[in-house]
Design a protein around this motif. Structure first.
Motif: not given
Length: 60
Positions: A9-12
């Protein structure tokens, strides 16, 4: 055989408001995606007098 990998999961990054340092961009306008297309940021940063007044207010 397939090995399952955990979903990354990449957090913007939260865009920051250049007019209110340290505060997030609250997306005040309906069709704005961040400071890069904010009409208020555009107006302040492209008017030399407004930009100087904004800079002066930050110095105090």
């Amino acid at each position: 055989m397939t090995a399952e990998t955990p979903a990354r999961t990449r957090r913007r990054p939260d865009p920051k408001c250049p007019l209110r340092p340290g505060e997030p961009c609250t997306l005040c306008q309906y069709d704005v995606h961040g400071p890069e297309d904010c009409p208020l940021v555009y107006l302040i940063m492209n008017d030399p007098e407004d930009r100087e007044a904004w800079a002066e207010s930050r110095r105090h």
